[in-house]
Design a protein around this motif. Structure first.
Motif, PDB file in Angstrom:
ATOM      1  N   ASP A  17       0.851  -1.180   0.000  1.00  0.00           N
ATOM      2  CA  ASP A  17       0.000   0.000   0.000  1.00  0.00           C
ATOM      3  C   ASP A  17       0.899   1.247   0.000  1.00  0.00           C
ATOM      4  OD1 ASP A  17      -1.512   2.170   1.140  1.00  0.00           O
ATOM      5  OD2 ASP A  17      -2.862   0.733   2.085  1.00  0.00           O
ATOM      6  N   THR A  20       0.282   3.743   3.168  1.00  0.00           N
ATOM      7  CA  THR A  20       0.707   3.399   4.524  1.00  0.00           C
ATOM      8  C   THR A  20       1.955   2.513   4.580  1.00  0.00           C
ATOM      9  OG1 THR A  20      -0.645   1.398   4.589  1.00  0.00           O
ATOM     10  CG2 THR A  20      -1.697   3.466   5.321  1.00  0.00           C
ATOM     11  N   GLN A  22       1.947  -0.535   4.181  1.00  0.00           N
ATOM     12  CA  GLN A  22       1.522  -1.820   4.728  1.00  0.00           C
ATOM     13  C   GLN A  22       1.520  -2.882   3.641  1.00  0.00           C
ATOM     14  OE1 GLN A  22      -2.328  -1.728   6.593  1.00  0.00           O
ATOM     15  NE2 GLN A  22      -2.372  -3.937   6.903  1.00  0.00           N
ATOM     16  N   HIS A  24      -0.280  -6.075   2.287  1.00  0.00           N
ATOM     17  CA  HIS A  24      -1.618  -6.644   2.412  1.00  0.00           C
ATOM     18  C   HIS A  24      -1.670  -8.113   2.027  1.00  0.00           C
ATOM     19  CE1 HIS A  24      -3.659  -2.903   3.355  1.00  0.00           C
ATOM     20  NE2 HIS A  24      -2.913  -2.325   2.441  1.00  0.00           N
ATOM     21  N   GLY A  25      -0.556  -8.730   1.805  1.00  0.00           N
ATOM     22  CA  GLY A  25      -0.494 -10.122   1.406  1.00  0.00           C
ATOM     23  C   GLY A  25       0.500 -10.270   0.272  1.00  0.00           C
ATOM     24  N   ASP A  46      -1.982 -14.857   2.583  1.00  0.00           N
ATOM     25  CA  ASP A  46      -1.323 -14.287   3.760  1.00  0.00           C
ATOM     26  C   ASP A  46       0.175 -14.286   3.534  1.00  0.00           C
ATOM     27  OD1 ASP A  46      -3.345 -13.633   5.528  1.00  0.00           O
ATOM     28  OD2 ASP A  46      -3.377 -15.605   6.469  1.00  0.00           O
ATOM     29  N   THR A  47       0.866 -13.461   4.286  1.00  0.00           N
ATOM     30  CA  THR A  47       2.317 -13.395   4.149  1.00  0.00           C
ATOM     31  C   THR A  47       3.042 -14.455   4.963  1.00  0.00           C
ATOM     32  OG1 THR A  47       2.408 -11.743   5.904  1.00  0.00           O
ATOM     33  CG2 THR A  47       2.368 -10.939   3.629  1.00  0.00           C
ATOM     34  N   THR A  56      -9.891 -11.463  -0.478  1.00  0.00           N
ATOM     35  CA  THR A  56      -9.775 -10.282  -1.333  1.00  0.00           C
ATOM     36  C   THR A  56      -8.865 -10.542  -2.528  1.00  0.00           C
ATOM     37  OG1 THR A  56      -7.975  -9.469   0.041  1.00  0.00           O
ATOM     38  CG2 THR A  56     -10.184  -8.627   0.528  1.00  0.00           C
ATOM     39  N   ASP A  75      -3.878   2.419  -2.087  1.00  0.00           N
ATOM     40  CA  ASP A  75      -4.305   2.260  -0.701  1.00  0.00           C
ATOM     41  C   ASP A  75      -5.161   1.005  -0.597  1.00  0.00           C
ATOM     42  OD1 ASP A  75      -6.953   2.969  -1.559  1.00  0.00           O
ATOM     43  OD2 ASP A  75      -6.469   5.083  -1.248  1.00  0.00           O
ATOM     44  N   ASP A  76      -5.713   0.751   0.593  1.00  0.00           N
ATOM     45  CA  ASP A  76      -6.448  -0.497   0.798  1.00  0.00           C
ATOM     46  C   ASP A  76      -7.791  -0.560   0.065  1.00  0.00           C
ATOM     47  OD1 ASP A  76      -7.911   1.203   2.419  1.00  0.00           O
ATOM     48  OD2 ASP A  76      -7.643   0.021   4.245  1.00  0.00           O
ATOM     49  N   LEU A  79      -8.200  -3.280  -2.659  1.00  0.00           N
ATOM     50  CA  LEU A  79      -8.514  -4.660  -2.302  1.00  0.00           C
ATOM     51  C   LEU A  79     -10.028  -4.840  -2.354  1.00  0.00           C
ATOM     52  CD1 LEU A  79      -6.218  -4.851   0.839  1.00  0.00           C
ATOM     53  CD2 LEU A  79      -5.685  -5.687  -1.454  1.00  0.00           C
TER      54      LEU A  79
END
Length: 185
Positions: A17, A20, A22, A24-25, A46-47, A56, A75-76, A79
Motif C-alpha cells: 500500500d 501506509t 503496509q 496486504h499479502g 497471507d504473508t 480479497t 491504498d487499501d 482490495l
C-alpha cells in the motif's frame, strides 16, 4: 522498452500500500484474459509461511505499478471481494487457460507450447509476449500475437510471427517493438 519479466516471477511478491507502506499479502495467482491478452487481477495469500488464500483480490486497474520486488497499490481500497466486485466472466473458462497451449501458425507450423506470460514491469504489467518451450526443449519467447484464436489446447497466431521468436527476454523486447511496427499496433 521497459524491463520484462515472466508472470510466474510475480507470484509471491508482496502487495504494498503506497499510502501506509503496509503489506496486504502476497500474490497467489494471476488471472489472465487470453482473448484480450491482458492481466485481470491478482488473488492474494497471507504473508505467513503457510500463506492461506485471502478472500480479497486486486483488479489490475487498481494496481499502481508492478515492479521486480513488489506490486504497488494506492491504498487499501484497491482490495476488493468477489461478493461485491465479481471478476469479469470469460466466455469459456474451461478453454481460457493459455498455459500449456500449443502455439500454431496459420500455415500449420508448431512453434512450441506456452509455459508463461511475459509482462512489462514498472507500470501496470502489460502482457507483451509468451514464454514457450519448443519441440527441441529449449525456452523461447514470442511477442503477444494478434491471435487468430485460442482454446484450452491451441493458440493460433499469424504465420509471420515465426520471424520474431527470440531466445531471451532482451531479444524479446526488440522483437515486440519490431512486431508491433510490422502489424501497425
Amino acid at each position: 522498452m521497459s524491463q520484462l519479466m515472466t508472470a510466474t516471477r510475480i507470484v509471491g511478491l508482496p502487495v504494498v500500500d503506497l499510502a501506509t507502506s503496509q503489506v496486504h499479502g502476497t500474490v497467489r495467482e494471476i488471472l489472465y484474459h487470453p482473448y484480450e491478452g491482458a492481466l485481470m487481477a491478482f488473488s492474494l495469500s497471507d504473508t505467513g509461511f503457510f500463506g492461506r488464500k485471502l478472500r480479497t483480490y486486486v483488479p489490475v486497474d487498481q494496481v499502481s505499478a508492478i515492479g521486480r520486488d513488489a506490486v504497488m497499490i494506492a491504498d487499501d481500497t484497491a482490495l476488493v471481494e468477489p461478493s461485491t466486485h465479481p471478476l469479469p466472466d470469460l466466455d469459456h473458462p474451461e478453454q481460457s487457460n493459455v498455459i500449456g497451449a500449443n502455439v500454431m501458425t496459420t500455415d500449420g507450423v508448431h512453434l512450441g507450447r506456452v509455459v508463461d506470460l511475459v509482462v512489462m514491469v514498472g507500470g501496470d504489467g502489460t502482457v507483451v509476449g509468451y514464454r514457450i518451450h519448443t519441440e527441441e526443449g529449449r525456452a523461447s519467447y514470442i511477442p503477444l500475437p494478434t491471435q487468430i484464436s485460442v482454446s484450452g489446447t491451441n493458440l493460433v497466431v499469424p504465420s509471420d510471427l515465426r520471424d520474431f521468436v527470440r531466445d531471451d527476454l532482451v531479444g524479446l523486447g526488440a522483437a515486440v517493438d519490431a512486431f508491433r511496427d510490422r502489424v501497425g499496433i
